[in-house]
Enzyme design. Structure first.
Site, PDB file in Angstrom:
ATOM      1  N   CYS A  40       0.821  -1.209   0.000  1.00  0.00           N
ATOM      2  CA  CYS A  40       0.000   0.000   0.000  1.00  0.00           C
ATOM      3  C   CYS A  40       0.858   1.264   0.000  1.00  0.00           C
ATOM      4  CB  CYS A  40      -0.896   0.028   1.232  1.00  0.00           C
ATOM      5  SG  CYS A  40      -2.034  -1.353   1.350  1.00  0.00           S
ATOM      6  N   TRP A  95      -2.861  -2.625  -1.665  1.00  0.00           N
ATOM      7  CA  TRP A  95      -2.478  -4.000  -1.949  1.00  0.00           C
ATOM      8  C   TRP A  95      -3.251  -4.856  -0.953  1.00  0.00           C
ATOM      9  CZ3 TRP A  95       0.339  -7.996   0.557  1.00  0.00           C
ATOM     10  CH2 TRP A  95       0.845  -8.998  -0.289  1.00  0.00           C
ATOM     11  N   ASN A 118      -1.492   1.964   5.678  1.00  0.00           N
ATOM     12  CA  ASN A 118      -0.601   0.925   5.170  1.00  0.00           C
ATOM     13  C   ASN A 118      -0.214   0.064   6.360  1.00  0.00           C
ATOM     14  OD1 ASN A 118       1.341  -0.643   3.913  1.00  0.00           O
ATOM     15  ND2 ASN A 118       2.911   0.943   3.971  1.00  0.00           N
TER      16      ASN A 118
END
Length: 611
Positions: free
Chosen positions: A2, A76, A101
């Site tokens: 991320c 992600w 993240n």
């Protein structure tokens, strides 16, 4: 992994955030989003997409968002499949928005508690619990910064976060624990980003947060607090070496560009580090000679490609310096109570310098009785480079493609330099060092010759397109190169591939060999050549098709079942570096023929900042 970017105080905030996201694409992601605060009423306008940043750009071109502060994200997936509802930024009641993240390890417990108190979740992510926690503290009378600090105390795991509230216009609150986050200082504008590269277009002045610190940003100032709420004085650092152009330079893919950039990247990593006859010991820090003279053992840790580099280095260090060396997968080392030899040097390898498992391995090493900690990395502002006792830059330049190429070969060069300096402290003959150094001076030209195999690899790749399995073989220092070749093929073309020691064929892998399974052998002319040739006869006897990478005069005979690819002859110590290049080209061109997403392969990320 991320990516986070945020900006406050800039009239062109939409363009700023999109530029930052585009510079984070190299990390790997499956969705993207942006939230911008309306200057007049503090409300947030949000757009999220599943797919590439360009799809977000396309939507915003049709319906742009105005404002002077906002946050953006590339995701992600860890918790919840890629979807718009799981994409960031997350919002609550239109008043609070978040980018995150990392991984919140206790999110299930927190989610259950929040749900029991009446909270309703709109996504499947762990990230959304942070929004709810912070909102509860705000409802209790705290401002955004206080609420974030209290919320952090409830979180277990690793995270970097950026939040904005409609009640505090133009303000971004950022915090981190175990994941990278930097602050960019501009003129009447300030920024947050997952790394320096994401913000390098806007500023060259940065602040680096430590774990459990919190920063409050507006257009005029940045204030940092520690975990107890005490203000922290932090000097601004000037960063001038992260402004590489992010373009393909006429190549089809970033990976193709980066493969062909290797002669230059190796010249860069050698510059000033070797003379005409020896390695400059100070390359590894002012204390290098003293530390290496005292070193009685090494532990080298890395993940993926970096681990394979560590395996090659183990052969070099034990062969040249006669010093015991362990190569460790970082995610295993951190959970293994390994015996620590006296006066051990801890060496971490990481292109990004932000790999979570490698950072955790460094943290573990710092609690143990290591003589010294050292890092070789490609990002001079990264956590691993800043937190190790000494650090050496690969000088590979920005590597955008998720699958590493030039960072692998440059770290191999740096590891060989380290092995030579270490060997010199053990009485390694000066003439032998001079011979290797002379060979290093010619290495960029040798790699340019190997890149001339491009057309041959394009043609050869066609024979692999329909294959479902490929076996890569090597011995000695070329066994890790075989594993690296297999990894590249897996990453890029989604073809199952395994790297194996050639001498182990008869202990199992021969059962897999048939005419449908190509066998790729890395077989330079060295002391193990005869052994490898004997091993490969085992493949031919069972109907396997061989593709042998070797140098001229090794007596391999081409035929219907044997394809020979000649590689320029080099000094035996350097051959692992040179033989890496054709395997990169082969994997790349197989992926081109198969039409996969070469620069951003599915399900993997460049900078793995979660466990």
């Amino acid at each position: 992994m991320c990516g986070i970017v945020g900006a406050t105080g800039t009239a062109a905030v939409q363009a700023t955030l999109l530029e930052g996201l585009s510079r984070l694409e190299y990390r790997g992601y499956d969705s993207a989003g942006i939230a911008i605060q309306n200057t007049s009423n503090g409300a947030f306008n949000r757009v999220r997409v599943v797919g590439k940043v360009q799809q977000l750009v396309d939507q915003l071109e049709q319906k742009p968002i105005s404002g002077s502060a906002g946050i953006a994200h590339t995701r992600w997936a860890t918790h919840g499949k890629p979807s718009e509802r799981n994409s960031h930024p997350h919002m609550l009641d239109g008043r609070l928005t978040l980018v995150h993240n990392g991984i919140i390890e206790n999110f299930l417990e927190l989610r259950a508690d929040i749900t029991a108190r009446g909270g309703r979740f709109e996504s499947d992510t762990d990230s959304e619990v942070i929004v709810h926690l912070v909102a509860e503290f705000i409802h209790g009378g705290m401002n955004l910064a206080e609420a974030v600090r209290r919320g952090m105390s409830k979180l277990e795991g690793a995270f970097a976060i950026g939040l904005m509230s409609s009640a505090e216009r133009g303000q971004i609150v950022a915090a981190k624990r175990g994941c990278p986050l930097v602050i960019g200082i501009g003129k009447n504008a300030n920024f947050i980003g997952s790394d320096v590269l994401s913000l390098r277009s806007f500023t060259d002045r940065f602040l680096f947060l430590e774990d459990d610190e919190l920063a409050v940003l507006d257009s005029e100032q940045v204030t940092i607090f520690d975990g107890d709420g005490n203000q922290v004085d932090r000097a601004t650092e000037i960063v001038l070496d992260q402004g590489d152009r992010i373009d393909k330079g006429g190549y089809r893919h970033f990976m193709e560009k980066e493969i062909h950039a290797q002669p230059e990247s190796i010249r860069n990593t050698l510059e000033g580090r070797i003379t005409s006859s020896e390695v400059v010991a100070q390359t590894f820090g002012i204390e290098a000679v003293d530390v290496l003279e005292k070193t009685e053992a090494l532990t080298i840790v890395g993940c993926g490609t970096s681990f394979y580099a560590a395996l090659v280095a183990r052969y070099w260090i034990e062969d040249l310096a006669r010093v015991p060396c362990d190569a460790e997968i970082a995610s295993e080392f951190r959970y293994r109570n390994a015996a620590l030899p006296k006066n051990s040097l801890f060496l971490s390898l990481s292109q990004s310098g932000e790999s979570a498992d490698t950072i955790a391995a460094l943290r573990l090493a710092q609690t143990r009785d290591y003589l010294h900690t050292m890092n070789i990395g490609n990002v001079t502002t990264s956590t691993l480079m800043r937190d190790s006792d000494s650090a050496i830059a690969m000088r590979a330049g920005v590597e955008v493609s998720v699958a590493s190429t030039k960072a692998f070969t440059t770290v191999l060069v740096d590891l060989l330099l380290l092995a030579l300096v270490l060997a010199r402290t053990r009485g390694f003959p000066g003439e032998e060092e001079r011979e290797i150094v002379r060979a290093l001076h010619t290495l960029p030209e040798k790699i340019e010759q190997v890149l001339g195999l491009k057309e041959r690899m394009q043609t050869l790749a066609e024979e692999f397109v329909t294959k479902k399995h490929v076996l890569f073989l090597g011995r000695g220092t070329h066994y890790p190169i075989a594993m690296e070749g297999a990894l590249k093929l897996k990453e890029l073309s989604y073809t199952h591939a395994e790297g194996y020691p050639a001498g182990e064929l008869k202990h199992g892998p021969l059962a897999l060999v048939d005419r449908k399974m190509p066998v790729v052998a890395v077989a330079p002319s060295n002391e193990l050549l005869r052994k490898v040739q004997s091993n490969l006869q085992e493949v031919r006897a069972r109907g396997g098709k061989l593709y042998v990478f070797t140098d001229e005069g090794t007596e391999f005979v081409p035929g219907p079942d044997v394809t020979i690819i000649e590689v320029p002859e080099v000094h035996r110590v350097l051959s692992p570096i040179v033989y890496t290049i054709p395997l990169q080209l082969l994997a790349y061109h197989i992926a081109v023929h198969k039409g996969t997403d070469i620069d951003q392969p599915r399900n993997i990320a460049k900078s793995v900042t979660v466990e």
